[in-house]
Design a protein around this motif. Structure first.
Motif, mmCIF file in Angstrom:
data_model
loop_
_atom_site.group_PDB
_atom_site.id
_atom_site.type_symbol
_atom_site.label_atom_id
_atom_site.label_comp_id
_atom_site.label_asym_id
_atom_site.label_seq_id
_atom_site.Cartn_x
_atom_site.Cartn_y
_atom_site.Cartn_z
ATOM 1 N N ALA A 60 -4.993 7.492 8.514
ATOM 2 C CA ALA A 60 -4.500 6.798 9.809
ATOM 3 C C ALA A 60 -4.937 5.329 9.543
ATOM 4 C CB ALA A 60 -4.521 7.507 11.049
ATOM 5 N N ARG A 61 -6.191 5.266 8.852
ATOM 6 C CA ARG A 61 -6.351 3.852 8.583
ATOM 7 C C ARG A 61 -5.345 2.890 7.966
ATOM 8 N NH1 ARG A 61 -12.340 4.714 6.269
ATOM 9 N NH2 ARG A 61 -11.312 3.618 4.643
ATOM 10 N N PRO A 62 -5.610 1.501 8.116
ATOM 11 C CA PRO A 62 -4.601 0.767 7.647
ATOM 12 C C PRO A 62 -4.860 0.774 6.027
ATOM 13 C CG PRO A 62 -5.917 -0.627 9.310
ATOM 14 C CD PRO A 62 -6.567 1.080 9.052
ATOM 15 N N GLU A 63 -3.837 0.543 5.355
ATOM 16 C CA GLU A 63 -3.761 0.615 3.974
ATOM 17 C C GLU A 63 -4.189 -0.767 3.631
ATOM 18 O OE1 GLU A 63 -0.134 2.129 1.694
ATOM 19 O OE2 GLU A 63 -0.047 3.250 3.421
ATOM 20 N N ARG A 64 -5.218 -0.773 2.753
ATOM 21 C CA ARG A 64 -5.740 -2.169 2.445
ATOM 22 C C ARG A 64 -6.106 -2.015 0.629
ATOM 23 N NH1 ARG A 64 -10.718 -2.424 6.118
ATOM 24 N NH2 ARG A 64 -10.995 -0.580 4.807
ATOM 25 N N GLY A 65 -4.876 -2.154 0.050
ATOM 26 C CA GLY A 65 -5.174 -2.048 -1.536
ATOM 27 C C GLY A 65 -5.529 -3.390 -2.276
#
Length: 138
Positions: A60-65
């Motif tokens: 559920a954490r934001p995707e930060r690629g």
């Protein structure tokens, strides 16, 4: 495949070569990329205390690629889970000492890395001693 179907899995990938854990991971990652995945979660099958709620929270954490999230084993030196944002950000290399190896691979790729200590993923069963370890999430 029958087991995966029994859990309503959308698809199952058959490893016909049996060339070990890292080769099976590559097979699954290739299938995920072909299906357009922007993240992959790698978890071995020998984690008896796996808590789906912990994985839901992680996902559920934001995707930060590009990013590599490393979930260590109970000894702190191995890896019992990897969440890769940008599925090809690194080529996973599981085995002894893999926690630091995965962090080094992330750094070499210019990706952020983070260690997420998920209690339910800490215990894996590799040896007879592991069978005697306390299981806290069952």
């Amino acid at each position: 495949i029958a087991l995966a179907s029994g859990y309503d899995a959308l698809d199952a990938i058959t490893d016909r070569t049996d060339n070990g854990h890292n080769a099976a991971v590559q097979l699954g990652m290739r299938a995920a990329r072909e299906r357009g995945a922007d993240r992959v979660l790698l978890v071995p099958g020998d984690v008896p205390a796996l808590d789906p709620a912990e994985l839901d929270e992680l996902l559920a954490r934001p995707e930060r690629g590009p990013e590599v999230v490393i979930m260590p084993d109970r000894h702190g030196s191995g890896t019992n889970g990897l969440l890769l944002t940008g599925p090809e950000v690194i080529t996973p290399a599981f085995g002894p000492g893999s926690r630091l190896r995965h962090a080094d691979l992330a750094a070499a790729a210019g990706a952020r890395s983070e260690v997420a200590e998920l209690t339910s993923l800490a215990l894996d069963v590799d040896t007879g001693e592991d069978l005697d370890a306390p299981i806290t999430h069952l």
